[in-house]
Design an enzyme around this catalytic site. Structure first.
Site, short mmCIF file in Angstrom:
data_model
loop_
_atom_site.label_atom_id
_atom_site.label_comp_id
_atom_site.label_asym_id
_atom_site.label_seq_id
_atom_site.Cartn_x
_atom_site.Cartn_y
_atom_site.Cartn_z
N CYS A 35 0.81 -1.22 0.00
CA CYS A 35 0.00 0.00 0.00
C CYS A 35 0.84 1.27 0.00
O CYS A 35 0.30 2.35 -0.16
CB CYS A 35 -0.93 0.03 1.21
N CYS A 59 -1.06 -5.25 6.84
CA CYS A 59 -0.73 -4.03 7.59
C CYS A 59 0.09 -4.36 8.82
O CYS A 59 0.92 -3.56 9.26
CB CYS A 59 -1.99 -3.30 8.00
FE1 FES Z 1 -1.37 0.55 4.35
FE2 FES Z 1 -2.75 -0.78 6.11
S1 FES Z 1 -3.43 -0.16 4.17
S2 FES Z 1 -0.66 -0.30 6.19
#
Ligand code: FES
Length: 148
Positions: free
Chosen positions: A36, A105
C-alpha cells in the site's frame, strides 16, 4: 467499519500506545509496506540488551496504527532476542485478529522493529543480517490502495 474489527483493535486504534519519537533513540527503523506504500518508523531505546523504551510514527491505516501500538507494548521491557522473535502473527493474535485484507498491515510493525534492531547493530559496527535476517528495502512510493 467498527464491526470488522475486534474491541482490542478499536482500542489501540483510538488510543494508540507509544506514539511519537525518541530524540535520543539508540536505534531507528523505517519500513514501507509494499502493498500500500504506507510507512512506519520505530524508535528504540536499548540498555544492556533490553528495550527500555519504544515509540512509533506511521503514515498508515488504522490497522497499521493498532498493530504497531500493540507491537510496542509487546516489546517494551523485553530483550532484543524476544523482540526479534515477535511475529506479525503474534501481534494479530494479541489483538484478537484482523480481517484477512488487513493482515498485511501488521507486517509493517514487525518489519519496523526488525529494521530498528538492524540499525542498532549497524551503529555498533556489527553486520545485522545474520542476526536480524534480510529486510525489505524501504518503499517510499505512495501509490494507490491505502484505505484509511
Ligand atoms: Fe497501508 Fe494498512 S493499508 S498499512
Amino acid at each position: 467499519m467498527a464491526g470488522m474489527y475486534s474491541d482490542k483493535v478499536m482500542d489501540h486504534f483510538a488510543n494508540p500506545r507509544n506514539v511519537g519519537q525518541l530524540p535520543d533513540a539508540d536505534a531507528v527503523g523505517e519500513v514501507g509496506n509494499p502493498k500500500c506504500g504506507d510507512i512506519m518508523r520505530m524508535y528504540l531505546k536499548i540498555d544492556g540488551g533490553v528495550i527500555t523504551d519504544v515509540k512509533f510514527q506511521t503514515f498508515g491505516c488504522g490497522a497499521a496504527i493498532a498493530t504497531s501500538s500493540m507491537a510496542t507494548t509487546l516489546v517494551k521491557g523485553r530483550t532484543i532476542d524476544d523482540a526479534l522473535k515477535l511475529t506479525n502473527k503474534a501481534v494479530v493474535e494479541a489483538l484478537d485478529g484482523l480481517p484477512p485484507a488487513k493482515v498485511h498491515c501488521s507486517v509493517l510493525a514487525e518489519q519496523a522493529i526488525k529494521a530498528a534492531l538492524a540499525d542498532y547493530y549497524r551503529r555498533r559496527g556489527v553486520d545485522p543480517e545474520p542476526i536480524v535476517g534480510k529486510l525489505e528495502e524501504p518503499h517510499h512510493d505512495h501509490g494507490e490502495g491505502c484505505a484509511l
